[in-house]
Design an enzyme around this catalytic site. Structure first.
Site, short mmCIF file in Angstrom:
data_model
loop_
_atom_site.label_atom_id
_atom_site.label_comp_id
_atom_site.label_asym_id
_atom_site.label_seq_id
_atom_site.Cartn_x
_atom_site.Cartn_y
_atom_site.Cartn_z
N LYS A 172 -9.09 3.84 -31.58
CA LYS A 172 -8.62 4.89 -32.48
C LYS A 172 -7.33 5.47 -31.91
O LYS A 172 -7.32 5.95 -30.76
CB LYS A 172 -9.69 5.98 -32.59
CG LYS A 172 -10.99 5.49 -33.22
CD LYS A 172 -10.83 5.23 -34.71
CE LYS A 172 -12.17 4.88 -35.35
NZ LYS A 172 -12.09 4.85 -36.81
N GLU A 330 -19.33 -2.52 -37.70
CA GLU A 330 -19.48 -1.52 -36.62
C GLU A 330 -20.82 -0.79 -36.73
O GLU A 330 -20.85 0.42 -36.83
CB GLU A 330 -18.29 -0.56 -36.67
CG GLU A 330 -18.06 0.04 -38.03
CD GLU A 330 -16.67 0.68 -38.20
OE1 GLU A 330 -15.69 0.19 -37.63
OE2 GLU A 330 -16.60 1.68 -38.91
#
Ligand SMILES: [Mg+2]
Length: 380
Positions: A172, A330
């Protein structure tokens, strides 16, 4: 249908909507917002006249898609009348009526679909993936996200997952300076073996005007894809970046629905797409998005929100039965991010993959005591 079961068993007699607060094991920082100690969620329980139980989960995030409180109200106040007294066999009719009864609230509709399909699978004695078209893969490569503002803690997390066989790491970015992101990427790349893949997710964190030169720097790390670099409505900038870069651009926030998937194909604003049950309203819509993408040669990735286990199981059945969701998924938040496991048996994430449960329906059971421990309010 198993011996003794009848369609009468599928009449929903009771609907329980539980607003929860999940404690979190780690902080998460994303371009679009931060999450610290806890996160609200919703668990749905349907019980049939015949005693079958179907589970659903809504996992909204207020900065991304909607609120838990709003989705609990959508289920409790607006959708309850469509479900109680109806057969789970009417799932498609119920979902169509839900779209007319309340606009948006895709997470509530996903939860409703999950619980109805869980009931149907249990009644028929087959996993939900069988209901969704049949199994095309039983093991789904697991991607974990590197999103802790404490980067040393994140590297420990990565080393632990490496030891378990995880080979997909989504970093991220966009919540620190560009220089700091490059340092994080360098340090992560140094601990990853050659067969691991880095992916990068900005969660809308870049401004369109200087995104290209920053992403060109990121291409040095050979990421498998770069996800949602700019704001969801900046689709022209997404198209420009997709055309300018060698690295595929993946749409997450820019593609919530089948209609937006059509726009994605028409305008060429992404090379790949993240499909999430919570964005689009369930497995049926997720499959529509994957099919629209597939028809244009655009592969899909199995994305998630902060999901506690029931929703992840539904996602596994979706990806297991959808050929074009081929970029991994995920499905790790219940095991690694949320601090209470509400499943009686945790999801199996061995060998770097999530695995399709064998049992009928969603193939998971909810631990009542664990659910009580995180209940804020129960209705019905
Ligand atoms: Mg994303």
């Amino acid at each position: 249908m198993p011996d003794g079961a009848t369609t009468r068993d599928l009449i929903v007699e009771r609907m329980e909507v539980t607003l929860t607060r999940w404690p979190l094991k780690m902080k998460r920082r994303h371009g679009v917002g931060d999450v610290e100690r806890s996160m609200p969620g919703v668990i749905l329980k349907l019980t049939t006249r015949g005693g079958l139980v179907g589970w659903g989960e809504a996992a909204p995030w207020s900065v991304f898609s909607g609120t838990a409180e709003g989705n609990a109200a959508a289920l409790d106040v607006y959708l309850r009348a469509l479900v109680v007294g109806r057969s789970a066999s009417d799932v498609q009719t119920i979902l169509d009526a839900a779209d007319h009864a309340v606009v948006g609230h895709a997470e509530a509709k996903a939860a409703l679909e999950m619980a109805l399909d869980d009931l149907r699978g249990k009644a028929l004695g087959v996993p939900c993936a069988e209901l969704h078209g049949g199994v095309v893969r039983r093991d789904i490569p697991l991607s974990v996200s590197v999103a802790d503002p404490d980067f040393e803690a994140d590297l420990d997390f990565v080393r632990a997952r490496l030891a378990e066989g995880v080979r997909l790491y989504k970093v991220k970015t966009g919540f620190l300076t560009h220089r700091e992101d490059l340092v994080r990427l360098e340090r992560l790349a140094a601990v990853l073996p050659a067969d691991a893949e880095i992916r990068i997710d900005y969660n809308q964190g870049l401004e369109a005007w200087d995104a290209l030169r920053k992403l060109r720097d990121m291409e040095a790390f050979r990421p498998g894809f770069i996800e949602q670099p700019v704001a969801r409505e900046r689709r022209d900038a997404m198209a420009m970046l997709a055309a300018a870069l060698d690295t595929p651009i993946l749409a997450d926030e820019s593609c919530f629905s089948p209609a937006e998937a059509v726009e994605m194909v028409r305008r060429g604003f992404a090379d790949a797409v993240s499909v999430k049950l919570m964005k689009c309203g369930g497995v049926r819509r997720a499959k529509e998005i994957a099919a629209i993408g597939g028809a244009a040669g655009i592969p899909a990735y199995g994305g998630t929100m902060f999901e506690a286990g029931v929703a992840l199981a539904a996602g596994i059945h979706c990806v297991a039965s959808t050929p074009n969701i081929c970029l991994g998924a995920e499905f790790y938040t219940a095991n690694h991010v949320i601090g209470v496991d509400i499943l009686e048996r945790p999801l199996d994430l061995s060998n770097g993959a999530s695995h399709l449960p064998d049992a009928p329906g969603l193939g998971v059971a909810v631990d009542a005591a664990a659910l009580r421990s995180v209940t804020v309010e129960a209705r019905g």
